[in-house]
Write a protein that holds these residues in place. Structure first.
Motif, PDB file in Angstrom:
ATOM      1  N   ALA A 108      -0.478  13.727   4.046  1.00 21.10           N
ATOM      2  CA  ALA A 108       0.317  12.748   4.793  1.00 21.10           C
ATOM      3  C   ALA A 108       1.603  13.360   5.349  1.00 21.10           C
ATOM      4  O   ALA A 108       2.454  12.643   5.890  1.00 21.10           O
ATOM      5  N   LYS A 121       9.717  16.273   5.443  1.00 20.86           N
ATOM      6  CA  LYS A 121       9.404  15.221   4.469  1.00 20.86           C
ATOM      7  C   LYS A 121       9.162  15.836   3.085  1.00 20.86           C
ATOM      8  O   LYS A 121       8.362  16.759   2.960  1.00 20.86           O
ATOM      9  N   SER A 132       0.848  -1.204   0.000  1.00 22.12           N
ATOM     10  CA  SER A 132       0.000   0.000   0.000  1.00 22.12           C
ATOM     11  C   SER A 132       0.878   1.245   0.000  1.00 22.12           C
ATOM     12  O   SER A 132       2.057   1.198   0.391  1.00 22.12           O
ATOM     13  N   ASP A 142      14.146   7.255   0.062  1.00 21.54           N
ATOM     14  CA  ASP A 142      13.591   6.133   0.829  1.00 21.54           C
ATOM     15  C   ASP A 142      12.551   5.336   0.067  1.00 21.54           C
ATOM     16  O   ASP A 142      12.252   4.197   0.453  1.00 21.54           O
ATOM     17  N   LEU A 163       5.216   4.674   2.439  1.00 20.93           N
ATOM     18  CA  LEU A 163       5.565   5.980   3.022  1.00 20.93           C
ATOM     19  C   LEU A 163       5.958   5.894   4.497  1.00 20.93           C
ATOM     20  O   LEU A 163       6.540   6.845   5.027  1.00 20.93           O
ATOM     21  N   ASP A 164       5.662   4.778   5.124  1.00 18.86           N
ATOM     22  CA  ASP A 164       5.899   4.656   6.559  1.00 18.86           C
ATOM     23  C   ASP A 164       7.386   4.840   6.879  1.00 18.86           C
ATOM     24  O   ASP A 164       8.223   4.050   6.458  1.00 18.86           O
ATOM     25  N   GLY A 165       7.708   5.889   7.607  1.00 13.43           N
ATOM     26  CA  GLY A 165       9.094   6.146   7.993  1.00 13.43           C
ATOM     27  C   GLY A 165       9.921   6.844   6.930  1.00 13.43           C
ATOM     28  O   GLY A 165      11.086   7.170   7.159  1.00 13.43           O
ATOM     29  N   ALA A 220       0.531   3.687   1.991  1.00 11.28           N
ATOM     30  CA  ALA A 220       0.837   3.977   3.394  1.00 11.28           C
ATOM     31  C   ALA A 220       2.039   3.174   3.876  1.00 11.28           C
ATOM     32  O   ALA A 220       2.904   3.699   4.595  1.00 11.28           O
ATOM     33  N   ASP A 221       2.101   1.921   3.478  1.00  7.68           N
ATOM     34  CA  ASP A 221       3.249   1.105   3.882  1.00  7.68           C
ATOM     35  C   ASP A 221       4.550   1.641   3.299  1.00  7.68           C
ATOM     36  O   ASP A 221       5.587   1.661   3.971  1.00  7.68           O
ATOM     37  N   ARG A 258      11.346   9.753   4.500  1.00  3.06           N
ATOM     38  CA  ARG A 258      11.568  11.195   4.593  1.00  3.06           C
ATOM     39  C   ARG A 258      11.718  11.823   3.206  1.00  3.06           C
ATOM     40  O   ARG A 258      11.368  12.975   3.004  1.00  3.06           O
TER      41      ARG A 258
END
Lengths: 267, 267
Positions: free
Chosen positions: B191, B216, B110, B146, B115-117, B112-113, B119
């Motif tokens: 986000a 970010k 996803s 990232d 983008l998690d963490g 969201a996954d 930058r």
């Protein structure tokens, strides 16, 4: 005004300049012996002629004639008008951008002439891929470099593929071939340039530090594979790296040279 | 241990995954329907498997077996051993780097996954050339980004050519496909990312200024030809350019993205 000459036979000897464009070895011989090079695509053809290169001939399908009418008006060279199928048969590939021109190479300027007034120059030791040579010329010109010097083993900037990728920068950026490899970098230092070699050597400094405050800079790039020769790496006044993430392969030479030119131009 | 299977007939149905590698349309259908992708060259094959992609099969000439012995030991997939002439007949080109593998695509994570963490992420709207997609992945990974997000029309990072140019970065850099194009940039802003579009818009700021001090960042890149869509250009929080010499064509997208990633990563 160029003379329009319709040609319907693939073996017509007047099409000799345009044969087998994908055969690199054959093309190298043919272009060297006849002192010619090819420009591909209306935009690049236009820039070559604006750059002052004399035309031997044009080759194009009828639908490209209008867009290049003003260029055709500037010369008496023949324009061979062929079907797209015939163009493909002669050249060996589908000519996406339609127009080709065969142009006359000029004598290369002296190194001193190329360096005259230059503040930022790129020096290519052994870039063997024509795409990379073209990409480096395009980036160097766009980012404000003044000239390029090529070691004896570097690939030809006027080879069709280099010209195409450079989008004409091989016509606008002054360049020449170094006749001497061994002491080329000390000679540049003697001419007032700080030679900065892009390399993964142990004593390489981040590129921003390496070029900070310098006046005349010669940015030295090695080959795609093994990088710079040991001689050039050691002969350079400074060694520099682009700081990179751990465990990642280095940038490719076109990306690395774009970053290095950007940083150097903004020193 | 992979089972070594010698094959001597080009029409052997077990070689179906490797047919006509230069036929982009055929390959897109074949790979989508079978959920596979190809890795080319011992180094890239190794990285794909280290990246956790299950293997359907290998295809290589005998001389490449030793160098990949440790990789072959990790799987029960068949390894089709063929002459170099047969490999060329099946694939449609000379396989310079010798080894090929057919691997299983995995479900994309996803947004969201991904983008998690993260930058620094790169967002590709409509890069249609596989070479450019691969080059951008390689530069983004090397310069410390990232993650990557791809709009629906962006070319496939797991297409053979992308994989090869990226030198494995498509396996290491987290990425996924945006399911929604229209409001993708506002969603990124929501986000917590500042979206910075690389574009020649009138209000574009030099990239160093545009990213200075940001936390970010989502660096947004358009297409090779017409650039970003009007919608994305306007929806971005900031517009940025790479300052260039006058009268020069813009940098190509691979060079521009390398420079922009370098500057953004060092903000």
């Amino acid at each position: 005004m160029a003379e329009l000459v319709e040609i319907a036979a693939a073996d017509d000897p007047r099409l000799a300049d345009y044969r087998d464009l994908r055969d690199v070895q054959l093309r190298k011989h043919l272009e060297a012996e006849h002192g010619l090079f090819l420009a591909e695509g209306a935009k690049v053809v236009r820039r070559a002629i604006e750059g002052g290169f004399p035309v031997r001939s044009f080759l194009m399908a009828p639908r490209w004639l209008d867009g290049l009418a003003d260029v055709l008006a500037t010369t008496d060279a023949p324009c061979y008008v062929v079907s797209e199928a015939l163009a493909e048969e002669v050249t060996g590939f589908h000519v996406h951008r339609g127009a080709l021109a065969s142009l006359v190479r000029r004598p290369l300027p002296s190194v001193a002439d190329v360096l005259d007034g230059a503040r930022s120059v790129v020096v290519l030791e052994e870039i063997v891929d024509h795409t990379n040579v073209g990409a480096i010329f395009r980036s160097a010109a766009a980012l404000g470099f003044d000239a390029a010097l090529l070691a004896p083993r570097c690939a030809d900037p006027l080879y069709r593929r280099s010209v195409k990728v450079a989008m004409g920068a091989v016509f606008s950026l002054p360049w020449t071939r170094l006749t001497e490899w061994r002491d080329a970098l000390p000679a540049l230092s003697a001419a007032g340039f700080t030679t900065v070699a892009l390399t993964l050597a142990d004593d390489s400094a981040p590129i921003e530090e390496a070029v900070a405050g310098l006046d005349k800079v010669a940015l030295v790039l090695g080959s795609e594979g093994h990088g710079l020769s040991a001689r050039w790496e050691q002969a350079a006044d400074r060694r520099a790296i682009i700081p990179m993430a751990a465990e990642i392969d280095s940038l490719n030479v076109a990306a690395a040279s774009a970053v290095a030119c950007y940083v150097t131009a903004r020193r």
